[in-house]
Design a protein around this motif. Sequence first.
Motif, PDB file in Angstrom:
ATOM      1  N   HIS A  19      -0.974   1.886  -3.098  1.00  0.00           N
ATOM      2  CA  HIS A  19      -0.190   1.052  -2.195  1.00  0.00           C
ATOM      3  C   HIS A  19       1.257   1.518  -2.099  1.00  0.00           C
ATOM      4  CE1 HIS A  19      -3.359  -1.767  -1.403  1.00  0.00           C
ATOM      5  NE2 HIS A  19      -3.577  -1.917  -2.700  1.00  0.00           N
ATOM      6  N   LEU A  20       1.694   2.322  -3.044  1.00  0.00           N
ATOM      7  CA  LEU A  20       3.051   2.856  -2.966  1.00  0.00           C
ATOM      8  C   LEU A  20       3.215   3.732  -1.733  1.00  0.00           C
ATOM      9  CD1 LEU A  20       3.663   3.864  -6.681  1.00  0.00           C
ATOM     10  CD2 LEU A  20       4.712   1.967  -5.457  1.00  0.00           C
ATOM     11  N   TYR A  21       2.125   4.342  -1.278  1.00  0.00           N
ATOM     12  CA  TYR A  21       2.170   5.209  -0.108  1.00  0.00           C
ATOM     13  C   TYR A  21       2.190   4.433   1.203  1.00  0.00           C
ATOM     14  CZ  TYR A  21       1.068   9.463  -2.724  1.00  0.00           C
ATOM     15  OH  TYR A  21       1.098  10.528  -3.569  1.00  0.00           O
ATOM     16  N   THR A  22       1.739   3.213   1.180  1.00  0.00           N
ATOM     17  CA  THR A  22       1.550   2.489   2.426  1.00  0.00           C
ATOM     18  C   THR A  22       2.552   1.363   2.569  1.00  0.00           C
ATOM     19  OG1 THR A  22       0.033   0.866   1.502  1.00  0.00           O
ATOM     20  CG2 THR A  22      -0.936   2.937   2.267  1.00  0.00           C
ATOM     21  N   SER A  23       2.619   0.846   3.755  1.00  0.00           N
ATOM     22  CA  SER A  23       3.494  -0.303   3.993  1.00  0.00           C
ATOM     23  C   SER A  23       2.668  -1.567   4.201  1.00  0.00           C
ATOM     24  CB  SER A  23       4.378  -0.038   5.211  1.00  0.00           C
ATOM     25  OG  SER A  23       3.571   0.198   6.339  1.00  0.00           O
ATOM     26  N   ARG A  24       1.381  -1.520   3.863  1.00  0.00           N
ATOM     27  CA  ARG A  24       0.523  -2.689   4.044  1.00  0.00           C
ATOM     28  C   ARG A  24       0.904  -3.828   3.109  1.00  0.00           C
ATOM     29  NH1 ARG A  24      -5.261  -0.077   3.575  1.00  0.00           N
ATOM     30  NH2 ARG A  24      -4.098   1.148   2.120  1.00  0.00           N
ATOM     31  N   VAL A  25       1.538  -3.511   2.015  1.00  0.00           N
ATOM     32  CA  VAL A  25       1.980  -4.545   1.091  1.00  0.00           C
ATOM     33  C   VAL A  25       3.418  -4.888   1.467  1.00  0.00           C
ATOM     34  CG1 VAL A  25       2.347  -5.132  -1.323  1.00  0.00           C
ATOM     35  CG2 VAL A  25       0.461  -3.621  -0.688  1.00  0.00           C
ATOM     36  N   PRO A  26       3.635  -6.083   2.023  1.00  0.00           N
ATOM     37  CA  PRO A  26       4.937  -6.413   2.605  1.00  0.00           C
ATOM     38  C   PRO A  26       6.122  -6.335   1.643  1.00  0.00           C
ATOM     39  CG  PRO A  26       3.366  -8.216   2.892  1.00  0.00           C
ATOM     40  CD  PRO A  26       2.684  -7.153   2.116  1.00  0.00           C
ATOM     41  N   ASN A  27       5.951  -6.720   0.428  1.00  0.00           N
ATOM     42  CA  ASN A  27       7.080  -6.746  -0.495  1.00  0.00           C
ATOM     43  C   ASN A  27       7.018  -5.636  -1.535  1.00  0.00           C
ATOM     44  OD1 ASN A  27       8.333  -9.044   0.648  1.00  0.00           O
ATOM     45  ND2 ASN A  27       6.756 -10.321  -0.300  1.00  0.00           N
ATOM     46  N   MET A  28       6.445  -4.490  -1.162  1.00  0.00           N
ATOM     47  CA  MET A  28       6.295  -3.408  -2.134  1.00  0.00           C
ATOM     48  C   MET A  28       7.646  -2.939  -2.658  1.00  0.00           C
ATOM     49  SD  MET A  28       4.443  -1.708  -4.087  1.00  0.00           S
ATOM     50  CE  MET A  28       2.797  -1.979  -3.561  1.00  0.00           C
ATOM     51  N   LEU A  29       8.645  -2.875  -1.812  1.00  0.00           N
ATOM     52  CA  LEU A  29       9.966  -2.453  -2.278  1.00  0.00           C
ATOM     53  C   LEU A  29      10.487  -3.409  -3.342  1.00  0.00           C
ATOM     54  CD1 LEU A  29      12.242  -0.434  -2.111  1.00  0.00           C
ATOM     55  CD2 LEU A  29      13.225  -1.778  -0.250  1.00  0.00           C
ATOM     56  N   ASN A  30      10.251  -4.687  -3.161  1.00  0.00           N
ATOM     57  CA  ASN A  30      10.659  -5.672  -4.156  1.00  0.00           C
ATOM     58  C   ASN A  30       9.919  -5.442  -5.478  1.00  0.00           C
ATOM     59  OD1 ASN A  30      12.022  -7.960  -5.153  1.00  0.00           O
ATOM     60  ND2 ASN A  30      10.267  -9.253  -4.648  1.00  0.00           N
ATOM     61  N   VAL A  31       8.626  -5.174  -5.394  1.00  0.00           N
ATOM     62  CA  VAL A  31       7.829  -4.901  -6.597  1.00  0.00           C
ATOM     63  C   VAL A  31       8.343  -3.639  -7.284  1.00  0.00           C
ATOM     64  CG1 VAL A  31       5.540  -4.273  -7.461  1.00  0.00           C
ATOM     65  CG2 VAL A  31       5.774  -6.079  -5.747  1.00  0.00           C
ATOM     66  N   VAL A  32       8.583  -2.607  -6.503  1.00  0.00           N
ATOM     67  CA  VAL A  32       9.081  -1.349  -7.068  1.00  0.00           C
ATOM     68  C   VAL A  32      10.436  -1.576  -7.734  1.00  0.00           C
ATOM     69  CG1 VAL A  32       9.942   0.958  -6.487  1.00  0.00           C
ATOM     70  CG2 VAL A  32       7.765   0.163  -5.560  1.00  0.00           C
ATOM     71  N   ASN A  33      11.308  -2.309  -7.078  1.00  0.00           N
ATOM     72  CA  ASN A  33      12.635  -2.549  -7.641  1.00  0.00           C
ATOM     73  C   ASN A  33      12.595  -3.376  -8.919  1.00  0.00           C
ATOM     74  OD1 ASN A  33      14.148  -1.067  -5.795  1.00  0.00           O
ATOM     75  ND2 ASN A  33      14.265  -2.778  -4.372  1.00  0.00           N
ATOM     76  N   THR A  34      11.661  -4.309  -9.014  1.00  0.00           N
ATOM     77  CA  THR A  34      11.623  -5.173 -10.196  1.00  0.00           C
ATOM     78  C   THR A  34      10.733  -4.630 -11.313  1.00  0.00           C
ATOM     79  OG1 THR A  34       9.852  -6.534  -9.250  1.00  0.00           O
ATOM     80  CG2 THR A  34      12.129  -7.275  -8.899  1.00  0.00           C
ATOM     81  N   GLN A  35       9.686  -3.887 -10.973  1.00  0.00           N
ATOM     82  CA  GLN A  35       8.728  -3.429 -11.979  1.00  0.00           C
ATOM     83  C   GLN A  35       8.619  -1.912 -12.102  1.00  0.00           C
ATOM     84  OE1 GLN A  35       7.169  -5.706 -13.974  1.00  0.00           O
ATOM     85  NE2 GLN A  35       8.424  -7.188 -12.868  1.00  0.00           N
ATOM     86  N   GLY A  36       9.256  -1.189 -11.214  1.00  0.00           N
ATOM     87  CA  GLY A  36       9.109   0.263 -11.179  1.00  0.00           C
ATOM     88  C   GLY A  36       9.504   0.965 -12.463  1.00  0.00           C
ATOM     89  N   GLU A  37      10.597   0.544 -13.052  1.00  0.00           N
ATOM     90  CA  GLU A  37      11.051   1.191 -14.283  1.00  0.00           C
ATOM     91  C   GLU A  37      10.025   1.023 -15.404  1.00  0.00           C
ATOM     92  OE1 GLU A  37      15.137   1.647 -16.869  1.00  0.00           O
ATOM     93  OE2 GLU A  37      14.889  -0.104 -15.588  1.00  0.00           O
ATOM     94  N   ILE A  38       9.429  -0.146 -15.481  1.00  0.00           N
ATOM     95  CA  ILE A  38       8.389  -0.399 -16.485  1.00  0.00           C
ATOM     96  C   ILE A  38       7.167   0.476 -16.204  1.00  0.00           C
ATOM     97  CG2 ILE A  38       6.783  -2.147 -17.367  1.00  0.00           C
ATOM     98  CD1 ILE A  38       9.042  -4.212 -16.738  1.00  0.00           C
ATOM     99  N   LEU A  39       6.830   0.620 -14.938  1.00  0.00           N
ATOM    100  CA  LEU A  39       5.683   1.450 -14.567  1.00  0.00           C
ATOM    101  C   LEU A  39       5.927   2.915 -14.919  1.00  0.00           C
ATOM    102  CD1 LEU A  39       4.880  -0.145 -11.099  1.00  0.00           C
ATOM    103  CD2 LEU A  39       3.685  -0.531 -13.256  1.00  0.00           C
ATOM    104  N   VAL A  40       7.127   3.396 -14.648  1.00  0.00           N
ATOM    105  CA  VAL A  40       7.457   4.787 -14.985  1.00  0.00           C
ATOM    106  C   VAL A  40       7.426   4.980 -16.498  1.00  0.00           C
ATOM    107  CG1 VAL A  40       9.299   6.526 -14.944  1.00  0.00           C
ATOM    108  CG2 VAL A  40       8.723   5.259 -12.865  1.00  0.00           C
ATOM    109  N   MET A  41       7.935   4.015 -17.242  1.00  0.00           N
ATOM    110  CA  MET A  41       7.886   4.100 -18.702  1.00  0.00           C
ATOM    111  C   MET A  41       6.435   4.204 -19.179  1.00  0.00           C
ATOM    112  SD  MET A  41       9.196   1.460 -21.659  1.00  0.00           S
ATOM    113  CE  MET A  41       7.969   0.232 -21.229  1.00  0.00           C
ATOM    114  N   GLN A  42       5.561   3.398 -18.595  1.00  0.00           N
ATOM    115  CA  GLN A  42       4.151   3.422 -18.985  1.00  0.00           C
ATOM    116  C   GLN A  42       3.511   4.766 -18.643  1.00  0.00           C
ATOM    117  OE1 GLN A  42       2.739   1.046 -20.773  1.00  0.00           O
ATOM    118  NE2 GLN A  42       0.890   2.255 -20.917  1.00  0.00           N
TER     119      GLN A  42
END
Length: 142
Positions: A19-42
């Motif tokens: 879903h990171l590639y698509t814009s079908r998830v309306p608030n993906m930028l919000n998810v990336v901004n709030t959880q992205g660092e944790i995801l990269v750490m994982q």
Amino acid sequence: MTSSISENDAPETLNMFGHLYTSRVPNMLNVVNTQGEILVMQVLKVIGGDSPRSVVEFMSDILMAFNKKYFDNLCRWLGPFIQQEGFPSFRVTQRQKEEFARLILKERTNKRRLKETVTEFSLLCRGLIGTEYAAQSYQSLS
């Protein structure tokens, strides 16, 4: 979030990151901004040896997605992790981690090359460079 990704979870995890590639998830930028660092750490933990080697190949897809769509964020998130001593493994030097980050950020289009970079760094982190397994891993990439 658990500390590792199992072989069974890898396809689902990869699908979620698709879903990171698509814009079908309306608030993906919000998810990336709030959880992205944790995801990269994982992802870095998986590459560093916290999960079975068989799931490492999926991490390059996740990094590619972040690199293409959220490059500035990825640059910002990698810095502190690369500076952290012993993360993702005590087997790699600061210089090796910096080179790994540089190669990740450089590769935004060639998925095969990114996969090679991730595989090599994972082998370094796991202390497997120079082993038969490493030779087979390199052979499977070519």
